[in-house]
Structures are given as C-alpha cells and as structure tokens.
Scaffold this active site. Structure first.
Site, PDB file in Angstrom:
ATOM      1  N   PHE A  39       8.484   6.491  -7.939  1.00 57.18           N
ATOM      2  CA  PHE A  39       8.332   5.179  -6.541  1.00 57.18           C
ATOM      3  C   PHE A  39       7.628   4.630  -6.668  1.00 57.18           C
ATOM      4  CE2 PHE A  39       6.432   4.453  -2.521  1.00 57.18           C
ATOM      5  CZ  PHE A  39       7.747   4.103  -2.203  1.00 57.18           C
ATOM      6  N   ASP A  42       2.289   2.201 -12.889  1.00 57.45           N
ATOM      7  CA  ASP A  42       1.813   1.788 -11.930  1.00 57.45           C
ATOM      8  C   ASP A  42       0.192   3.379 -11.592  1.00 57.45           C
ATOM      9  OD1 ASP A  42       2.223   2.276  -9.183  1.00 57.45           O
ATOM     10  OD2 ASP A  42       3.941   2.604  -8.958  1.00 57.45           O
ATOM     11  N   LYS A  90      -3.914   0.465  -2.695  1.00 55.75           N
ATOM     12  CA  LYS A  90      -4.770   1.908  -2.087  1.00 55.75           C
ATOM     13  C   LYS A  90      -6.361   1.854  -1.962  1.00 55.75           C
ATOM     14  CE  LYS A  90       0.113   4.466  -2.607  1.00 55.75           C
ATOM     15  NZ  LYS A  90      -0.086   5.077  -0.780  1.00 55.75           N
TER      16      LYS A  90
HETATM   17  N1  PLP Z   1       3.459   2.241  -6.757  1.00 55.16           N
HETATM   18  C1  PLP Z   1       3.140   4.350  -5.996  1.00 55.16           C
HETATM   19  C2  PLP Z   1       3.342   4.871  -7.460  1.00 55.16           C
HETATM   20  C3  PLP Z   1       2.774   4.073  -4.514  1.00 55.16           C
HETATM   21  O1  PLP Z   1       2.151   5.519  -4.760  1.00 55.16           O
HETATM   22  C4  PLP Z   1       3.047   3.384  -4.054  1.00 55.16           C
HETATM   23  C5  PLP Z   1       2.733   3.914  -2.014  1.00 55.16           C
HETATM   24  O2  PLP Z   1       2.615   4.492  -2.186  1.00 55.16           O
HETATM   25  C6  PLP Z   1       2.980   1.894  -4.379  1.00 55.16           C
HETATM   26  C7  PLP Z   1       4.002   1.305  -5.598  1.00 55.16           C
HETATM   27  C8  PLP Z   1       3.762   0.696  -3.041  1.00 55.16           C
HETATM   28  O3  PLP Z   1       2.930   0.550  -2.118  1.00 55.16           O
HETATM   29  P1  PLP Z   1       2.530   0.177  -0.828  1.00 55.16           P
HETATM   30  O4  PLP Z   1       2.547   0.506   0.109  1.00 55.16           O
HETATM   31  O5  PLP Z   1       0.377  -0.362  -0.711  1.00 55.16           O
HETATM   32  O6  PLP Z   1       3.083  -1.307  -1.088  1.00 55.16           O
END
Ligand code: PLP
Length: 395
Positions: A131, A218, A247
C-alpha cells in the site's frame, strides 16, 4: 447528528463517534467518555496526543511565521533536512504534506533516474500486498486488484514481485530490462501487518547494487520510531537510496518527506518537482521538535520494551484460541490475524473504552502512541483479549 453523506464525499465509513480531546494515549468523545487509543490516528500520534513540547513549539512558531513560499530560503527546512540526514545517513530531503506525496517523489526520482540512463520504458518493481497511498501513481504501484478494477487504466511502468522473497526478486531483476528501482515497505501495514524476514533488506540492497537499481523504502507507516528505531531500515544496518516518510514525522501536523542519497539525491533539477506547502516553517518546527524528543536517550528502547511485553503477553493469553492464526509485527506495529473477518470488533472495543483498528478484514492492527506505559499495555491486553475470546465463541 448531521448526515455525513450530505456534505462529504462517500470515501470513508467512520464509526459513529467523534473525539473532541486527546492527551497522551487517551481520547475523549463529545459526551465526555474516555478511550484508550491503540490506533494513534493510524500510526501518526507516536508521541501521543497534545504533547506539551510539540504544542509549545507549534504555538511559538505560529505567532512568528506560519508559511513562506519555497521561492525564498527557509532556514527551518534546512535545519530539518540536516537533522534528518544526521539521524539517518541519507543526504538530501524534499518536503511535502503526506505519505502519498512522499511516495510520489520517490517514483518521480526513479523515473528520472531511468531517463538519465537512456531507458525508453523505465520500470519500477513493487511488492504484492503493498500500500503506497491513493493517488493514481501510488495506486498503480500497489496494483490492488479491487482498486485496479475501479480506476483503470493504471499508470504504466510497474512490475510486481512477491514480498519478502529474495529469489523471486533476483529472477525478476535478471530477466527484466530497464528496471530503475525496487520499492517496498519494511512492514506491509495496510497489507495485514507483514514484516520482512531477517536479512531481507540486506539482500535487497545487494541485488540493487548488483543491478544498478535504486532501493526505495516506503517508511510512511514504519518510520519515525514505530518499529523501535527511527526508521525500520536501521535495524538491518543498510542504507536505502530513497526513503518516503510521513505520519509520525509531524505527530499530527501534516508533513511528509522523501529523503535520498547518492545519485538519487541529486537527480532532480530546478523545476522538476515542487509543493506550495511542503516543508513550511510551521511543519518543519513541529518535526524538528518531534525528532529531538525521539532522539532522547531511551526513547526507542522504551518502544521495544513495550512491544516485546505486548506481543509476548498476546501470544501467551491467546495461544489456546483456534480463531487466532498469527501474532506478528515489528515494534509497536502489531497484527493479530484471526481466521475470519472481525471488523465488528472495532465497535465492540469502542463500547469497552478502546480504539482499535482492523486491516485486511481479519487483522487487528495495534499502532498505539509509542509513549504508552506498562499499565496502558495491561489495559489493552485485558480489553482486547476479552473481546477476542468472546469473538472466538461466536460463529
Ligand atoms: N504508504 C504507506 C506505507 C502507508 O501506510 C500510507 C498510509 O497509510 C501511505 C503511504 C499514504 O499516506 P497518506 O495517507 O499520508 O497519503
């Protein structure tokens, strides 16, 4: 109660509750009820709600200067980039406002790297079950079948690989031309709290070096202390080329960063990317304070200690329940996989004064504020284990 569908697009399905106050690991709803928060705004409030030092820093900066454009020098942005570089071994930063945006920067770096090598069709390897966010590029990178059906055509240039299987990755890199990057999460958070096995990141690093491919992580969910180190890659003693982070970086204030080193750090030229709000003085002030607090002695040790306690107790207390398939995770990113969908447990937890999360329909995800103490762990265990035991008797 106002009907939420009247004014808001129907993208979320919120519980029928609104919180009006938070302090540490606690939340209060609009009726004055108190809840133990094991979700932390989805792995965001790593220092807990209303952290006094973070609030103080925010207040002081807010009255001085909230925002300037990136057309002028922003010393706070430079200070944060420098502090992050010192803390991680990465070299340069680009600041943005969210996790998805930080991943987008990584993807653009990968494409630009491919172009600089003269590739006609640069490709990025991503992992099954990943994700990366909700924009078209991050959706395409994750290639989730349900989303693909709804939003196709997907962006081209992504190839998927089995997560945590180094042999599959090696075969793929051997057989595929014009690969520029490998992108992965050290723990697939949304994908069911799936950590990589020991040594995997080191092996990915070696393959990326061998094939001259960027190693991109990520760490939006795993970063900023969540796994018991500032970043999860630090557990394995490797340095990726690119790291996406957000986050916990802002502990509730929207900020994201894409960090890079080596060729990846110098790939962008003026005009290649930008963001109006990215790294504004207010956001950078908050992140500098969050980083300073996390660098104090014992911070990550505390996370590891609480994580070990919670995980071991969960394993002991739930070991005889056949509905519990697995308990896994890294640091305070803990997943309890059940043998069937368990979304209803979120409501039941709220009725018992606790906020929990369920991902992939059958995995309870615990991502509490990292500052929780043993008494909070005990309360979490008491409520959660009771709920799971009752759930196990139901069919
Ligand atoms: N990447 C990962 C691993 C995530 O867990 C998330 C959100 O949960 C995102 C990207 C996307 O982040 P945002 O919701 O701040 O755009």
């Amino acid at each position: 109660m106002i009907d939420k569908t009247q004014y808001l697009m129907d993208t979320y399905n919120p519980e029928n509750i609104s919180f009006v106050k938070g302090e540490g690991v606690w939340l209060w709803d609009d009726k004055g009820n108190k809840y133990l928060d094991t979700l932390a705004g989805i792995a965001v409030m790593n220092l807990g709600h209303s952290h006094p030092e973070v609030i103080q820093a925010l207040k002081e900066q807010a009255v001085k200067l909230m925002h300037v454009s990136n057309a002028v020098i922003n010393p706070l942005q430079i200070a944060l980039a420098r502090a992050l570089a010192k803390a991680t071994g990465m070299e340069k930063s680009f600041f943005c406002n969210s996790g998805t945006e930080s991943v987008e920067v990584a993807l653009k770096i990968a494409r630009r790297f491919g172009r600089s090598k003269g590739y006609v069709n640069p490709k990025i390897v991503t992992m099954k079950g990943a994700f990366h966010g909700r924009t078209m590029n991050s959706l395409s990178a994750a290639n989730n079948p349900a989303q693909k059906k709804l939003f196709s055509p997907m962006m081209p240039g992504f190839i998927q690989c089995e997560f945590d299987d180094i042999n599959v990755l090696e075969t793929l890199l051997k057989r595929t031309t014009e690969v520029t990057a490998v992108l992965l999460e050290p723990v697939q958070g949304e994908g069911g709290v799936r950590p990589h096995s020991e040594g995997y990141l080191k092996a990915v690093r070696a393959l990326c070096d061998q094939y001259d491919v960027l190693m991109m992580l990520d760490e939006v969910q795993t970063g900023f202390g969540r796994t018991g180190a500032l970043y999860a890659f630090q557990h394995e003693g490797v340095l990726p080329d690119v790291v996406a982070s957000a986050k916990g970086l802002g502990n509730g204030f929207p900020i994201g960063v894409c960090m890079a080193k080596g060729v990846a750090a110098n790939i962008f030229k003026v005009g290649d990317h930008g963001s109006t709000y990215g790294g504004n003085p207010l956001a950078c002030t908050v992140s500098l304070k969050v980083l300073e607090i996390m660098q104090r002695s014992g911070f990550h040790e505390h996370t590891k200690e609480m994580a070990l306690y919670l995980t071991e107790e969960l394993r002991t207390r739930l070991k005889n329940l056949s509905c519990v398939k697995d308990i896994r995770g890294k640091g305070l990113l803990i997943g309890i996989e059940l043998d069937r969908p368990c979304g209803e447990l979120k409501k039941e937890a709220l009725r018992n004064g606790m906020v929990i999360n369920v991902t992939c329909q059958n995995v309870i995800r615990l991502v509490p504020p990292l500052i929780l103490d043993k008494s909070h762990c005990d309360l979490t265990l008491e409520v959660l284990c009771k709920l799971i035991k009752v759930f196990s008797r139901r069919l």
